[in-house]
Enzyme design. Sequence first.
Site, short mmCIF file in Angstrom:
data_model
loop_
_atom_site.label_atom_id
_atom_site.label_comp_id
_atom_site.label_asym_id
_atom_site.label_seq_id
_atom_site.Cartn_x
_atom_site.Cartn_y
_atom_site.Cartn_z
N CYS A 169 0.83 -1.22 0.00
CA CYS A 169 0.00 0.00 0.00
C CYS A 169 0.85 1.26 0.00
O CYS A 169 0.44 2.30 -0.52
CB CYS A 169 -0.88 0.07 1.24
N1 LIG Z 1 -3.80 -0.62 -0.76
C1 LIG Z 1 -4.21 -0.47 0.49
O1 LIG Z 1 -4.79 -1.38 1.05
N2 LIG Z 1 -4.06 0.72 1.06
C2 LIG Z 1 -4.35 1.00 2.43
C3 LIG Z 1 -5.18 2.22 2.58
C4 LIG Z 1 -5.51 2.53 4.02
C5 LIG Z 1 -6.30 3.81 4.18
N3 LIG Z 1 -6.43 4.14 5.57
C6 LIG Z 1 -7.66 3.68 3.57
O2 LIG Z 1 -8.60 3.30 4.29
O3 LIG Z 1 -7.84 4.01 2.40
#
Ligand SMILES: NC(=O)NCCC[C@H](N)C(=O)O
Length: 410
Positions: A398
Site C-alpha cells: 500500500c
Molecule cells: N492498498 C491499500 O490497502 N491501502 C491501504 C489504505 C488505508 C487507508 N487508511 C484507507 O482506508 O484508504
Amino acid sequence: MSGPINVKSEIGKLKAVILKRPGKEVENITPDTMPRLLFDDIPYLPIAQKEHDDFARVLKENGTEVLYLDDLVAEALEEEKVRQEFLERMISESGFQTGKTATALKEYLDSLDSLTMVQRIMEGIRKEDVQLKSFDLREASEDSDYPFLMDPMPNLYFTRDPAASIGTGLSINHMTFAARRRESLFMEYIIAHHKRFANQGVHVWRNRNHNTRIEGGDELVLSNHVLAIGVSQRTSAEAIQDIAGSLFENASGYDTVIAIKIPHNHAMMHLDTVFTMINYDQFTVHPAILTKDGQVDSWILHPTKDGISIEHQRDLKQVLKTTLNLDDLDLIPTGNGDPIVAPREQWNDGSNTLAIAPGEVVTYNRNYVSNKILRKHGLKVHEVLSSELSRGRGGPRCMSMPIVREDLNK
Ligand SMILES: NC(=O)NCCC[C@H](N)C(=O)O
C-alpha cells in the site's frame, strides 16, 4: 530503455517507486475525525517517519530509486500557469469554488514556494492560517466549530491507491471516499506536467473524471497481459468493466482481467490486503477470502470482436493456473492459516506484501508468523519497522507506487 512507466508484473525487480513520507497531515487526525479520515488510531508521527525512512532505506539498498510525491508535485508546478490552475482546482475540490474563502485560500497558498504550498495542502489548512476579513455564511454558521478549511490528507502515505501503473501507462483513480478523493489530483498533475512523465507517451488508461470508483490497492499486475482487480469496498464492478474495455481497446498489451470479489469491509478494503503475488508461482492469501475448498467468486474478462466476454469461475488456483499458464502454484496463507493469528496479522497488513524481485519481498516485522512461513516457502524476506505505520491499515504494498520494474524473462 524503458519509458517513464513500465510495470508489467507484480514481481519484476523494482527499479523506481513513488513514496510519501508521512507528514503533519497525520497529526491533524483527531478521535472525532478518525473514522471519516479512514484511520483506526492516531500514529505517533516521529516514529511513523522513522519507520517510513527504514522502509525507504531497504528499497534504496536493494537498488530501487525512491521518488517522493510532494517533490514530484512541486516540480510539476514549475510553470506559473500550471501552478495557478492546480491551486484553483485543488481549492475547488476542497469545497470552495468561488467566494471570499476561495480567494483567501488562494492568496495564502500562492504566497508560498511550491514545495511548501504542496505540503501545506497535504497537511490541511486551518481557518487561522488564512487572512479572512469576514467569513462566507457557510463557515460563519454551519462549520463554525470545525477548525479546518481544507481537510488534511493523512492517507497520502499509501501511494498505491490514487493511481496504479499498468504496463506502460496507468490509471488515475476516482477514489471511493471523500477523505481520499483529492489525492489523485496530485498524480494527474505529475503525469501531465512533470518533465519525467509529460509528453513521453504515458497512456492514462482511465482518468479520474468518472463516477464509478477504483483504487490501486485492488489493481494487481499479474503479468504482461493479465490483471487481477478486486471487486471490493473500494472498487466497483462497473469501474472494472470500464478499465478492462479501455485496456482492450487501446493496445495496452492486456487481454485478461480477473475480477475477484472480496468481502466489503474496512479490514479487507482492497484486494492487496488479502492477496498478493510474490513470485512467478507464489502468492499470499488471507484464508478468510476463500471457502474451505479454495473457492472465491471470480470473473474472467476477455476482449471479443464486439465487446467483452465474461466467464464466472470459483476455483482461485485453477483461475491463476489457466490465466498465467502455470502447472502448479503455491498459495501461502497469512498467519499460517491459524484462526487467531491469520486475522490478527492480516489486520496489521500481514498479507500486504511488496515484491521487490521474484521471490524477494518487503513485509512488516510485526507479522512474524507470516514472515516465518514465507521464509519456509523459500522467499527472501526484508522486514521493516511497523508499530505506527500500520495504524493507517496499510502495509509495504500500500505504501508504494511502483513506476518501473524490470521486465521478466519468462
Ligand atoms: N492498498 C491499500 O490497502 N491501502 C491501504 C489504505 C488505508 C487507508 N487508511 C484507507 O482506508 O484508504
